[in-house]
Design a protein around this motif. Structure first.
Motif, PDB file in Angstrom:
ATOM      1  N   GLU A  89      17.847  62.769 -14.662  1.00 50.38           N
ATOM      2  CA  GLU A  89      18.235  61.932 -13.590  1.00 50.38           C
ATOM      3  C   GLU A  89      17.084  60.741 -13.414  1.00 50.38           C
ATOM      4  O   GLU A  89      15.943  60.766 -13.884  1.00 50.38           O
ATOM      5  CB  GLU A  89      17.876  62.646 -12.209  1.00 50.38           C
ATOM      6  CG  GLU A  89      18.137  61.878 -11.083  1.00 50.38           C
ATOM      7  CD  GLU A  89      17.797  62.919  -9.889  1.00 50.38           C
ATOM      8  OE1 GLU A  89      17.382  62.346  -8.729  1.00 50.38           O
ATOM      9  OE2 GLU A  89      17.785  63.958  -9.965  1.00 50.38           O
ATOM     10  N   THR A  90      17.493  59.591 -13.256  1.00 47.12           N
ATOM     11  CA  THR A  90      16.664  58.186 -13.131  1.00 47.12           C
ATOM     12  C   THR A  90      16.281  58.143 -11.682  1.00 47.12           C
ATOM     13  O   THR A  90      16.889  58.204 -10.891  1.00 47.12           O
ATOM     14  CB  THR A  90      17.380  57.048 -13.389  1.00 47.12           C
ATOM     15  OG1 THR A  90      17.848  57.376 -14.728  1.00 47.12           O
ATOM     16  CG2 THR A  90      16.411  56.002 -13.359  1.00 47.12           C
ATOM     17  N   LEU A  91      14.825  58.224 -11.450  1.00 46.38           N
ATOM     18  CA  LEU A  91      14.248  57.975 -10.156  1.00 46.38           C
ATOM     19  C   LEU A  91      14.062  56.484 -10.032  1.00 46.38           C
ATOM     20  O   LEU A  91      13.548  55.759 -10.955  1.00 46.38           O
ATOM     21  CB  LEU A  91      12.836  58.721 -10.254  1.00 46.38           C
ATOM     22  CG  LEU A  91      12.917  60.159 -10.256  1.00 46.38           C
ATOM     23  CD1 LEU A  91      11.646  60.763 -10.427  1.00 46.38           C
ATOM     24  CD2 LEU A  91      13.826  61.035  -9.199  1.00 46.38           C
ATOM     25  N   ILE A  92      14.458  56.118  -8.868  1.00 44.55           N
ATOM     26  CA  ILE A  92      14.077  54.995  -8.367  1.00 44.55           C
ATOM     27  C   ILE A  92      13.026  54.731  -7.303  1.00 44.55           C
ATOM     28  O   ILE A  92      12.854  55.328  -6.570  1.00 44.55           O
ATOM     29  CB  ILE A  92      15.274  54.310  -7.725  1.00 44.55           C
ATOM     30  CG1 ILE A  92      16.525  54.267  -8.691  1.00 44.55           C
ATOM     31  CG2 ILE A  92      15.086  52.766  -7.346  1.00 44.55           C
ATOM     32  CD1 ILE A  92      17.778  53.691  -8.087  1.00 44.55           C
ATOM     33  N   SER A  93      11.949  53.999  -7.612  1.00 44.74           N
ATOM     34  CA  SER A  93      10.549  53.819  -6.916  1.00 44.74           C
ATOM     35  C   SER A  93      11.089  53.209  -5.591  1.00 44.74           C
ATOM     36  O   SER A  93      11.745  52.173  -5.448  1.00 44.74           O
ATOM     37  CB  SER A  93       9.653  52.873  -7.715  1.00 44.74           C
ATOM     38  OG  SER A  93       8.477  52.831  -6.736  1.00 44.74           O
ATOM     39  N   CYS A  94      10.486  53.669  -4.516  1.00 45.63           N
ATOM     40  CA  CYS A  94      10.608  53.000  -3.129  1.00 45.63           C
ATOM     41  C   CYS A  94       9.537  52.075  -2.852  1.00 45.63           C
ATOM     42  O   CYS A  94       9.626  51.323  -1.850  1.00 45.63           O
ATOM     43  CB  CYS A  94      10.973  54.157  -2.029  1.00 45.63           C
ATOM     44  SG  CYS A  94       9.425  55.274  -1.753  1.00 45.63           S
ATOM     45  N   ASN A  95       8.450  52.148  -3.773  1.00 45.20           N
ATOM     46  CA  ASN A  95       7.550  51.313  -3.454  1.00 45.20           C
ATOM     47  C   ASN A  95       7.892  49.705  -4.201  1.00 45.20           C
ATOM     48  O   ASN A  95       7.966  49.833  -5.146  1.00 45.20           O
ATOM     49  CB  ASN A  95       6.137  51.716  -4.361  1.00 45.20           C
ATOM     50  CG  ASN A  95       4.998  51.090  -3.968  1.00 45.20           C
ATOM     51  OD1 ASN A  95       5.030  49.791  -3.340  1.00 45.20           O
ATOM     52  ND2 ASN A  95       3.840  51.501  -4.611  1.00 45.20           N
ATOM     53  N   THR A  96       8.070  48.914  -3.328  1.00 45.50           N
ATOM     54  CA  THR A  96       8.155  47.583  -3.443  1.00 45.50           C
ATOM     55  C   THR A  96       7.041  46.503  -3.555  1.00 45.50           C
ATOM     56  O   THR A  96       7.333  45.297  -3.633  1.00 45.50           O
ATOM     57  CB  THR A  96       9.514  47.179  -2.862  1.00 45.50           C
ATOM     58  OG1 THR A  96       9.277  47.188  -1.763  1.00 45.50           O
ATOM     59  CG2 THR A  96      10.635  47.889  -3.273  1.00 45.50           C
TER      60      THR A  96
END
Length: 87
Positions: free
Chosen positions: A2-9
């Motif tokens: 699974e690829t995790l997408i950061s919610c920290n922008t």
């Protein structure tokens, strides 16, 4: 996998304050709450005059240089050290 997408922008750029988002007393107090410290009004007035990253760096360095408070005599007690816990 699974690829995790950061919610920290948010940017990692140093905060410098702008006209739209100024370094003000609210930001000073917010920063100190996050660091776990507080200032009196005179110290807050000085903090406002400093650039945010200089203020934070100075404050952390000052705190890091404090001597460590020795542990109290009761700091490492366990249940056997108490005689009145059934009261």
């Amino acid at each position: 996998m699974e690829t995790l997408i950061s919610c920290n922008t948010a940017s990692l750029a140093i905060y410098t304050g702008t006209a739209a988002n100024p370094w003000d007393i609210e930001k000073v107090r917010h920063t100190l709450r996050r660091l776990g410290y507080g200032l009196n009004q005179a110290q807050e007035a000085i903090a406002i005059t400093l650039v945010p990253d200089v203020f934070i760096e100075n404050y952390i360095n000052t705190a890091a240089n404090y001597t460590v408070t020795p542990a109290s005599s009761w700091a490492f007690w366990d249940r056997t050290d108490y005689t009145n816990f059934n009261i």
